[in-house]
Design a protein around this motif. Structure first.
Motif, short mmCIF file in Angstrom:
data_model
loop_
_atom_site.label_atom_id
_atom_site.label_comp_id
_atom_site.label_asym_id
_atom_site.label_seq_id
_atom_site.Cartn_x
_atom_site.Cartn_y
_atom_site.Cartn_z
N GLY A 14 0.80 -1.21 0.00
CA GLY A 14 0.00 0.00 0.00
C GLY A 14 0.83 1.26 0.00
N GLY A 15 2.08 1.17 -0.42
CA GLY A 15 2.98 2.30 -0.31
C GLY A 15 2.93 3.20 -1.51
N GLY A 16 3.91 4.06 -1.57
CA GLY A 16 4.01 4.97 -2.70
C GLY A 16 3.46 6.34 -2.37
N GLY A 17 3.86 7.30 -3.17
CA GLY A 17 3.39 8.66 -3.01
C GLY A 17 4.37 9.64 -3.61
N PHE A 18 3.94 10.87 -3.72
CA PHE A 18 4.77 11.94 -4.27
C PHE A 18 5.46 12.65 -3.11
N VAL A 19 6.78 12.57 -3.08
CA VAL A 19 7.57 13.16 -2.00
C VAL A 19 8.35 14.35 -2.58
N LEU A 20 8.33 15.45 -1.84
CA LEU A 20 9.03 16.66 -2.27
C LEU A 20 9.94 17.11 -1.14
N SER A 21 11.20 17.43 -1.48
CA SER A 21 12.10 18.00 -0.47
C SER A 21 12.86 19.16 -1.08
N LEU A 22 13.15 20.16 -0.23
CA LEU A 22 13.81 21.38 -0.66
C LEU A 22 15.00 21.64 0.25
N ASP A 23 16.14 21.97 -0.33
CA ASP A 23 17.36 22.25 0.42
C ASP A 23 17.48 23.76 0.63
N LEU A 24 17.20 24.20 1.85
CA LEU A 24 17.16 25.63 2.17
C LEU A 24 18.52 26.06 2.74
N GLU A 25 19.25 26.87 1.97
CA GLU A 25 20.63 27.19 2.32
C GLU A 25 20.94 28.68 2.38
N LEU A 26 20.26 29.49 1.57
CA LEU A 26 20.62 30.90 1.38
C LEU A 26 22.11 31.01 1.06
N MET A 27 22.83 31.95 1.66
CA MET A 27 24.24 32.14 1.29
C MET A 27 25.14 31.02 1.79
N TRP A 28 24.68 30.25 2.78
CA TRP A 28 25.53 29.18 3.29
C TRP A 28 25.75 28.09 2.25
N GLY A 29 24.96 28.06 1.22
CA GLY A 29 25.16 27.09 0.15
C GLY A 29 26.25 27.46 -0.83
N HIS A 30 26.89 28.61 -0.63
CA HIS A 30 27.91 29.07 -1.57
C HIS A 30 29.31 29.10 -0.96
N ALA A 31 29.51 28.39 0.14
CA ALA A 31 30.86 28.30 0.71
C ALA A 31 31.80 27.67 -0.31
N GLY A 32 32.96 28.23 -0.45
CA GLY A 32 33.94 27.71 -1.40
C GLY A 32 33.76 28.23 -2.81
N ASP A 33 32.75 29.04 -3.04
CA ASP A 33 32.51 29.60 -4.37
C ASP A 33 33.20 30.96 -4.45
N PRO A 34 34.21 31.10 -5.29
CA PRO A 34 34.93 32.38 -5.35
C PRO A 34 34.07 33.53 -5.86
N ARG A 35 32.92 33.19 -6.47
CA ARG A 35 32.05 34.24 -7.00
C ARG A 35 30.78 34.37 -6.15
N ALA A 36 30.85 33.95 -4.91
CA ALA A 36 29.66 33.93 -4.06
C ALA A 36 29.01 35.31 -3.95
N HIS A 37 29.82 36.36 -3.78
CA HIS A 37 29.25 37.68 -3.59
C HIS A 37 28.48 38.16 -4.82
N GLU A 38 28.81 37.64 -5.98
CA GLU A 38 28.07 38.00 -7.19
C GLU A 38 26.69 37.37 -7.21
N LYS A 39 26.44 36.39 -6.35
CA LYS A 39 25.18 35.66 -6.35
C LYS A 39 24.23 36.13 -5.26
N MET A 40 24.58 37.19 -4.56
CA MET A 40 23.77 37.64 -3.44
C MET A 40 22.39 38.09 -3.90
N ALA A 41 22.31 38.74 -5.05
CA ALA A 41 21.00 39.19 -5.54
C ALA A 41 20.10 38.01 -5.85
N VAL A 42 20.68 36.95 -6.43
CA VAL A 42 19.89 35.76 -6.75
C VAL A 42 19.44 35.07 -5.47
N VAL A 43 20.34 35.00 -4.48
CA VAL A 43 19.98 34.38 -3.19
C VAL A 43 18.84 35.15 -2.53
#
Length: 346
Positions: A14-43
């Protein structure tokens, strides 16, 4: 003889179903990215996309898991700094550690919407069917050598403590960059995380460090976003060591990374995969980053609207519900084999 992936992921009745997950990071998802500051507007635009995202989920009565970096569970610099663990990761590339970006943190959420997320977490908590989960405290990468058991243990302790201060007891953990391994899962369980998001069934989805994620694997993942060439997509909930594994089926590529007719090609492929999952009584687990909705927000919401509407139709036709990860795990866990000293599958 080691158990096969199928033997460890027996289908639940009786299993199954639609599962949705979202990875919420904001700027913390850009550690190690040398162009992180250029992405602030998108974040920032991605942050602003969260309320309409929640409205869309509510419209379709769609449930979802929001895996949030623990550093977001604060609204002032003082509170955040008080929560920092003493033991921290020592990656081969030190810039990958979120702690290298602490100098960019502002005094509070009002002045720094890039590094704090309390207001977003409150909106998520107020929306029916939404689960708040952990993305580790510091966006911890478990496959960037060397893996430090002590630092990862301290990281999860900080995540649990930060959530508890908000009255949240989290059960689900999503590994950043899907860098999952058996050693890390065992530590997760000790901290109360009994549900994880494992990788999908394709060889190209197997966990890897940045250096080990070969170009051929990335190309195969990209191709599989648009063409159903290998039968993957529908998944079975099973065990990953001592935790319940709600494996990912597909990452939703945002408008911008794929354009024009390829976006609709992706939507058609996902819809076909969803129907196969519903017919087989299995799960289809779609995931994405809200940050990705920071560009072409209306177009991305329109694509998600199509997919959620299809999930609703399949729910009515097959009794295939919309589930967050904890709900999916709870439906299946009683039918899973007992935890034994099994090897990690990959």
């Amino acid at each position: 003889m080691s158990p096969t992936r199928d033997s460890m992921n027996r289908p639940a009745p009786g299993g199954g179903g639609f599962v949705l997950s979202l990875d919420l990071e904001l700027m913390w998802g850009h550690a190690g990215d040398p162009r992180a500051h250029e992405k602030m507007a998108v974040v920032l635009a991605g942050r602003m996309a969260v309320p309409p995202l929640l409205d869309l989920l509510a419209k379709h009565e769609a449930h979802a898991t929001w895996a949030a970096v623990g550093l977001l569970f604060h609204e002032t610099r003082e509170s955040l700094f008080d929560a920092l663990p003493v033991f921290r990761p020592s990656y081969g590339d030190p810039s990958l550690a979120s702690y290298t970006n602490l100098c960019d943190v502002g005094p509070d959420e009002a002045s720094d919407p890039f590094h704090f997320g309390m207001a977003l977490l409150e909106l998520i908590r107020q929306t029916p069917g939404q689960e708040i989960a952990s993305h580790t405290f510091s966006q911890y990468y478990c496959l960037e050598a060397p893996f430090d058991h002590i630092a990862f243990d301290a990281d999860l302790a900080a995540a649990v403590k930060s959530a508890a201060a908000l009255g949240l007891a989290m059960r689900t953990l999503v590994f950043p960059r899907n860098q999952i391994c058996r050693e890390a899962v065992e530590i997760c369980v000790r901290h109360g995380f009994d549900i994880v998001r494992g990788q999908g069934g394709g060889w190209y989805d197997r966990p890897a460090s940045r250096g080990g994620d070969m170009a051929v694997k990335r190309a195969a993942r990209l191709a599989r976003s648009f063409f159903a060439f290998d039968g993957t997509g529908p998944e079975r909930i099973g065990r990953y060591g001592p935790a319940t594994n709600v494996p990912a089926s597909r990452m939703l590529l945002p408008v911008g990374q794929a354009v024009g007719p390829m976006i609709m090609r992706q939507a058609r492929t996902i819809v076909a995969d969803m129907r196969r999952a519903a017919e087989k009584g299995e799960i289809y687990h779609l995931w994405f980053h809200p940050n990705a909705f920071g560009t072409e927000t209306e177009a991305n919401l329109a694509i998600l609207d199509i997919l959620l509407a299809e999930a609703g139709r399949l729910g009515a036709e097959y009794g295939w519900p919309s589930l967050n990860m904890a709900e999916a795990a709870d439906l299946h866990t009683p039918a899973l084999p007992p935890v034994t000293d099994i090897e990690e599958f990959a």
